[in-house]
Design a protein around this motif. Structure first.
Motif, PDB file in Angstrom:
ATOM      1  N   ALA A 125      -0.606  -1.349   4.509  1.00 15.93           N
ATOM      2  CA  ALA A 125       0.592  -1.996   3.982  1.00 15.93           C
ATOM      3  C   ALA A 125       0.732  -3.416   4.529  1.00 15.93           C
ATOM      4  O   ALA A 125       1.451  -4.242   3.944  1.00 15.93           O
ATOM      5  CB  ALA A 125       1.834  -1.180   4.335  1.00 15.93           C
ATOM      6  N   ARG A 126       0.050  -3.728   5.624  1.00 16.85           N
ATOM      7  CA  ARG A 126       0.130  -5.053   6.238  1.00 16.85           C
ATOM      8  C   ARG A 126      -0.800  -6.070   5.583  1.00 16.85           C
ATOM      9  O   ARG A 126      -0.654  -7.272   5.803  1.00 16.85           O
ATOM     10  CB  ARG A 126      -0.232  -4.975   7.732  1.00 16.85           C
ATOM     11  N   VAL A 127      -1.801  -5.607   4.836  1.00 15.59           N
ATOM     12  CA  VAL A 127      -2.819  -6.526   4.320  1.00 15.59           C
ATOM     13  C   VAL A 127      -2.452  -6.986   2.910  1.00 15.59           C
ATOM     14  O   VAL A 127      -1.641  -6.343   2.230  1.00 15.59           O
ATOM     15  CB  VAL A 127      -4.211  -5.864   4.333  1.00 15.59           C
ATOM     16  N   PRO A 128      -3.037  -8.094   2.435  1.00 12.07           N
ATOM     17  CA  PRO A 128      -2.764  -8.536   1.070  1.00 12.07           C
ATOM     18  C   PRO A 128      -3.073  -7.439   0.060  1.00 12.07           C
ATOM     19  O   PRO A 128      -3.983  -6.617   0.263  1.00 12.07           O
ATOM     20  CB  PRO A 128      -3.710  -9.731   0.901  1.00 12.07           C
ATOM     21  N   VAL A 129      -2.344  -7.442  -1.043  1.00 10.18           N
ATOM     22  CA  VAL A 129      -2.475  -6.391  -2.062  1.00 10.18           C
ATOM     23  C   VAL A 129      -3.913  -6.266  -2.544  1.00 10.18           C
ATOM     24  O   VAL A 129      -4.447  -5.158  -2.683  1.00 10.18           O
ATOM     25  CB  VAL A 129      -1.533  -6.671  -3.245  1.00 10.18           C
ATOM     26  N   LYS A 130      -4.576  -7.393  -2.788  1.00  8.77           N
ATOM     27  CA  LYS A 130      -5.940  -7.333  -3.320  1.00  8.77           C
ATOM     28  C   LYS A 130      -6.897  -6.660  -2.340  1.00  8.77           C
ATOM     29  O   LYS A 130      -7.833  -5.951  -2.761  1.00  8.77           O
ATOM     30  CB  LYS A 130      -6.446  -8.724  -3.678  1.00  8.77           C
ATOM     31  N   VAL A 131      -6.665  -6.852  -1.049  1.00  6.72           N
ATOM     32  CA  VAL A 131      -7.518  -6.219  -0.036  1.00  6.72           C
ATOM     33  C   VAL A 131      -7.259  -4.716  -0.001  1.00  6.72           C
ATOM     34  O   VAL A 131      -8.196  -3.906   0.023  1.00  6.72           O
ATOM     35  CB  VAL A 131      -7.275  -6.844   1.346  1.00  6.72           C
ATOM     36  N   GLY A 132      -5.976  -4.330  -0.004  1.00  7.07           N
ATOM     37  CA  GLY A 132      -5.632  -2.907  -0.009  1.00  7.07           C
ATOM     38  C   GLY A 132      -6.165  -2.206  -1.242  1.00  7.07           C
ATOM     39  O   GLY A 132      -6.674  -1.081  -1.149  1.00  7.07           O
ATOM     40  N   GLU A 133      -6.070  -2.838  -2.393  1.00  5.59           N
ATOM     41  CA  GLU A 133      -6.556  -2.221  -3.632  1.00  5.59           C
ATOM     42  C   GLU A 133      -8.067  -2.062  -3.607  1.00  5.59           C
ATOM     43  O   GLU A 133      -8.597  -1.038  -4.058  1.00  5.59           O
ATOM     44  CB  GLU A 133      -6.121  -3.064  -4.832  1.00  5.59           C
ATOM     45  N   ALA A 134      -8.781  -3.065  -3.090  1.00  5.12           N
ATOM     46  CA  ALA A 134     -10.240  -2.960  -2.997  1.00  5.12           C
ATOM     47  C   ALA A 134     -10.638  -1.841  -2.041  1.00  5.12           C
ATOM     48  O   ALA A 134     -11.587  -1.086  -2.308  1.00  5.12           O
ATOM     49  CB  ALA A 134     -10.837  -4.289  -2.538  1.00  5.12           C
ATOM     50  N   ALA A 135      -9.896  -1.722  -0.922  1.00 10.36           N
ATOM     51  CA  ALA A 135     -10.178  -0.650   0.043  1.00 10.36           C
ATOM     52  C   ALA A 135      -9.948   0.716  -0.590  1.00 10.36           C
ATOM     53  O   ALA A 135     -10.769   1.636  -0.439  1.00 10.36           O
ATOM     54  CB  ALA A 135      -9.306  -0.821   1.281  1.00 10.36           C
TER      55      ALA A 135
END
Length: 251
Positions: A125-135
């Motif tokens: 939840a702390r990371v940018p949305v695009k990073v979280g979605e890729a993960a």
């Protein structure tokens, strides 16, 4: 001449891996990938270049480990404490993580061949949305793989991990699903982010630092600790072989 050298290196590499695989193999290797910034500074490179070299080294090293027979690997890619770094460095690290997660998604041949399940554990939840979605996409794409696990600890600390586990147990008690008398270490352990992975039995930290930096403290309770001076981007197969041989000597 270069092709001959490459052939000889492959032969030597195969021999090293064979020797290592003949001894006790760690069920779970934890790695604190330290030294990217110092690598860049010593070479008068931008800090981002050091982190890029670090990601490339992780890709290279992962397949050494799989060839040896290590089936669970956890790496400390980004601590929650790293958000305290400069805004430019944090943004560059997030962009780099997104790029590498996407690269894995776009070229899954080796991941599928080795049946590697990829986990990205931490406070996404702390990371940018695009990073979280890729993960999340990477975890979903590999969730059925069962031969090996690569656990990327990203936006992670052990305190966060244990805190989440304790909250989960407390919620179960509050809902009446668990009797307070049943609460013990096992219940907390089974709700850690690494649930399903064995305890860490070998921990490697590069760059000469001799501390855990809040990396998997519960999981590393019985681990053999190996601290080496080599900077992470410079890690070689020989460095790794020495660490594993040292571990095997303790078994």
């Amino acid at each position: 001449m270069s092709s001959l050298v490459e052939v000889l290196m492959r032969v030597v590499r195969a021999g090293v891996l064979k020797v290592l695989s003949s001894g006790p193999i760690p069920a779970h290797l934890g790695i604190i990938m330290d030294g990217n910034r110092r690598y860049a500074t010593r070479r008068k490179l931008h800090t981002t270049s050091g982190h890029l070299k670090g990601f490339d080294k992780l890709h290279e090293m992962l397949f050494w480990l799989l060839d040896v027979g290590i089936r669970n690997v956890s790496v400390y890619a980004f601590s929650i404490d790293n958000f305290k770094r400069t805004e430019d460095e944090v943004r560059a690290l997030m962009d780099l993580a997104h790029e590498k997660f996407q690269a894995l998604l776009n070229d899954m041949d080796l991941i599928h061949r080795y049946q590697v399940r990829v986990l990205v554990t931490g406070d996404l939840a702390r990371v940018p949305v695009k990073v979280g979605e890729a993960a999340e996409s990477l975890m979903e794409a590999t969730r059925k793989h069962s031969k090996c696990v690569l656990n990327i600890c990203f936006a992670y600390t052990g305190c966060y991990d244990i805190g989440c586990a304790v909250k989960a147990v407390a919620g179960e008690v509050e809902r009446g699903e668990v009797d307070p008398s049943e609460v013990d270490g096992r219940l907390v352990r089974d709700r850690l982010l690494t649930h399903g992975m064995p305890p860490v039995d070998l921990l490697l930290r590069t760059s000469g630092e001799k501390r855990l930096s809040d990396f998997l403290p519960w999981q590393c309770g019985g681990a053999h600790l190996a601290f080496i001076d080599t900077l992470w981007p410079e890690l070689s197969l020989w460095d790794l072989a020495q660490v594993i041989l040292e571990y095997q000597d303790t078994r």
